[in-house]
Scaffold this motif. Sequence first.
Motif, short mmCIF file in Angstrom:
data_model
loop_
_atom_site.label_atom_id
_atom_site.label_comp_id
_atom_site.label_asym_id
_atom_site.label_seq_id
_atom_site.Cartn_x
_atom_site.Cartn_y
_atom_site.Cartn_z
N ARG A 56 45.09 47.59 28.11
CA ARG A 56 45.69 48.71 28.84
C ARG A 56 45.92 48.34 30.30
O ARG A 56 46.97 48.65 30.87
CB ARG A 56 44.79 49.94 28.74
CG ARG A 56 44.72 50.51 27.34
CD ARG A 56 43.81 51.70 27.28
NE ARG A 56 44.55 52.84 27.80
CZ ARG A 56 43.99 54.01 28.05
NH1 ARG A 56 42.71 54.19 27.85
NH2 ARG A 56 44.71 55.00 28.51
N LEU A 57 44.95 47.68 30.91
CA LEU A 57 45.11 47.25 32.30
C LEU A 57 46.21 46.21 32.43
O LEU A 57 46.99 46.23 33.39
CB LEU A 57 43.80 46.70 32.84
CG LEU A 57 42.70 47.73 33.08
CD1 LEU A 57 41.41 47.03 33.49
CD2 LEU A 57 43.12 48.71 34.14
N LEU A 58 46.28 45.29 31.48
CA LEU A 58 47.33 44.27 31.51
C LEU A 58 48.71 44.91 31.40
O LEU A 58 49.64 44.51 32.09
CB LEU A 58 47.12 43.26 30.39
CG LEU A 58 48.16 42.15 30.28
CD1 LEU A 58 48.09 41.27 31.52
CD2 LEU A 58 47.95 41.35 29.02
N GLY A 59 48.84 45.91 30.55
CA GLY A 59 50.12 46.60 30.40
C GLY A 59 50.59 47.25 31.68
O GLY A 59 51.75 47.12 32.08
N VAL A 60 49.69 47.94 32.37
CA VAL A 60 50.06 48.58 33.64
C VAL A 60 50.35 47.53 34.70
O VAL A 60 51.31 47.67 35.47
CB VAL A 60 48.94 49.55 34.09
CG1 VAL A 60 49.21 50.06 35.49
CG2 VAL A 60 48.81 50.71 33.13
N CYS A 61 49.56 46.45 34.74
CA CYS A 61 49.81 45.39 35.72
C CYS A 61 51.16 44.72 35.49
O CYS A 61 51.89 44.43 36.45
CB CYS A 61 48.69 44.36 35.68
SG CYS A 61 47.13 44.96 36.33
N LEU A 62 51.52 44.51 34.24
CA LEU A 62 52.82 43.90 33.95
C LEU A 62 53.96 44.85 34.34
O LEU A 62 55.01 44.39 34.82
CB LEU A 62 52.91 43.53 32.47
CG LEU A 62 52.09 42.33 32.05
CD1 LEU A 62 52.16 42.14 30.53
CD2 LEU A 62 52.55 41.07 32.76
N LEU A 63 53.76 46.14 34.14
CA LEU A 63 54.79 47.09 34.53
C LEU A 63 54.96 47.11 36.05
O LEU A 63 56.08 47.13 36.56
CB LEU A 63 54.46 48.49 34.01
CG LEU A 63 55.52 49.55 34.20
CD1 LEU A 63 56.82 49.13 33.52
CD2 LEU A 63 55.05 50.86 33.64
N VAL A 64 53.85 47.08 36.79
CA VAL A 64 53.91 47.04 38.25
C VAL A 64 54.59 45.75 38.70
O VAL A 64 55.43 45.75 39.61
CB VAL A 64 52.50 47.18 38.86
CG1 VAL A 64 52.51 46.89 40.35
CG2 VAL A 64 51.94 48.56 38.59
N LEU A 65 54.24 44.63 38.08
CA LEU A 65 54.88 43.36 38.40
C LEU A 65 56.39 43.42 38.13
O LEU A 65 57.19 42.91 38.92
CB LEU A 65 54.26 42.22 37.60
CG LEU A 65 54.83 40.84 37.82
CD1 LEU A 65 54.58 40.39 39.25
CD2 LEU A 65 54.24 39.86 36.82
N GLY A 66 56.78 44.07 37.05
CA GLY A 66 58.20 44.23 36.75
C GLY A 66 58.92 45.03 37.81
O GLY A 66 60.05 44.70 38.20
#
Length: 72
Positions: A56-66
């Motif tokens: 879940r944390l990785l998903g949000v981090c990837l979205l922020v990076l995007g």
Amino acid sequence: RHSLFLYNSEIFYAFTQDILRSPFFTIFICGQLIMSLIIDYFGLFGADRVELSPSRLLGVCLLVLGVVLVKK
């Protein structure tokens, strides 16, 4: 109804004319995901407590990076 729709459309356009629509909606969804993590973690509004998982944390981090990559 029509005047209310046009009024809301003008407000939306005023806030989004300087930024692209894609980052705007991505930031909007990112905010919702982060808020859902906070609500789940603390059990706010009577929701069941859910621990933060790495996925879940990785998903949000990837979205922020995007968002960061699209804005540049």
